[in-house]
Design a protein around this motif. Structure first.
Motif, mmCIF file in Angstrom:
data_model
loop_
_atom_site.group_PDB
_atom_site.id
_atom_site.type_symbol
_atom_site.label_atom_id
_atom_site.label_comp_id
_atom_site.label_asym_id
_atom_site.label_seq_id
_atom_site.Cartn_x
_atom_site.Cartn_y
_atom_site.Cartn_z
ATOM 1 N N GLU A 2 -45.330 57.803 13.195
ATOM 2 C CA GLU A 2 -46.068 56.688 12.644
ATOM 3 C C GLU A 2 -47.260 56.493 13.709
ATOM 4 O O GLU A 2 -47.062 56.046 14.634
ATOM 5 N N PRO A 3 -48.375 56.377 12.999
ATOM 6 C CA PRO A 3 -49.753 56.006 14.029
ATOM 7 C C PRO A 3 -49.897 54.675 14.097
ATOM 8 O O PRO A 3 -49.164 53.681 13.471
ATOM 9 N N GLU A 6 -54.226 53.064 10.321
ATOM 10 C CA GLU A 6 -54.604 54.102 9.404
ATOM 11 C C GLU A 6 -55.823 53.652 8.867
ATOM 12 O O GLU A 6 -55.788 52.396 8.496
ATOM 13 N N ARG A 7 -56.953 54.571 8.428
ATOM 14 C CA ARG A 7 -58.032 54.030 7.774
ATOM 15 C C ARG A 7 -58.210 55.222 6.761
ATOM 16 O O ARG A 7 -58.701 56.247 7.368
ATOM 17 N N LYS A 9 -58.182 58.659 5.253
ATOM 18 C CA LYS A 9 -57.445 59.622 5.743
ATOM 19 C C LYS A 9 -57.442 60.009 7.104
ATOM 20 O O LYS A 9 -57.346 61.121 7.558
ATOM 21 N N LEU A 11 -55.660 58.908 10.901
ATOM 22 C CA LEU A 11 -54.641 58.439 11.672
ATOM 23 C C LEU A 11 -55.005 57.875 13.029
ATOM 24 O O LEU A 11 -55.729 58.859 13.633
ATOM 25 N N GLU A 13 -54.623 56.765 16.849
ATOM 26 C CA GLU A 13 -53.919 56.533 17.944
ATOM 27 C C GLU A 13 -54.313 55.735 19.094
ATOM 28 O O GLU A 13 -55.265 56.272 19.694
ATOM 29 N N VAL A 38 -56.229 65.259 6.242
ATOM 30 C CA VAL A 38 -55.977 63.952 7.316
ATOM 31 C C VAL A 38 -56.209 64.302 8.673
ATOM 32 O O VAL A 38 -56.187 65.581 9.316
ATOM 33 N N LEU A 40 -56.353 63.088 12.822
ATOM 34 C CA LEU A 40 -55.882 62.488 13.868
ATOM 35 C C LEU A 40 -56.965 61.894 15.027
ATOM 36 O O LEU A 40 -57.562 62.924 15.307
#
Length: 87
Positions: A2-3, A6-7, A9, A11, A13, A38, A40
């Protein structure tokens, strides 16, 4: 996984700092499991804080969170450098 945010595509952190090797290495595995569409991304509170367990270099510095992210191909920001519209 679970990040924090989210925005589209992406994620996101948000990290104050990493606490140990297990914590920061898990993000390499998470990225591997993500679809290629996606991304990160990290928001660091203190990007120039030394990584946990980092050894001193000859010049006395240690590897930072920002260096870890760049070495591993992650984009990173601070609260001050976030792209407009992300807040």
């Amino acid at each position: 996984y679970e990040p924090d945010f989210e925005r589209d595509k992406i994620l996101i952190e948000a990290k104050g700092r990493f606490w140990d090797h297990a914590e920061y290495s898990k993000y390499l595995w998470i990225r591997k499991a993500l679809p290629s569409t996606v991304e990160l991304v990290f928001i660091f509170q203190k990007p120039y804080a030394p990584m946990p367990g980092a050894k001193k270099r000859k010049d006395g510095t240690k590897r930072t969170h920002a260096e870890w992210a760049e070495t591993n191909g992650f984009r990173w920001f601070t609260e001050q450098t976030l792209p407009k519209g992300w807040l």
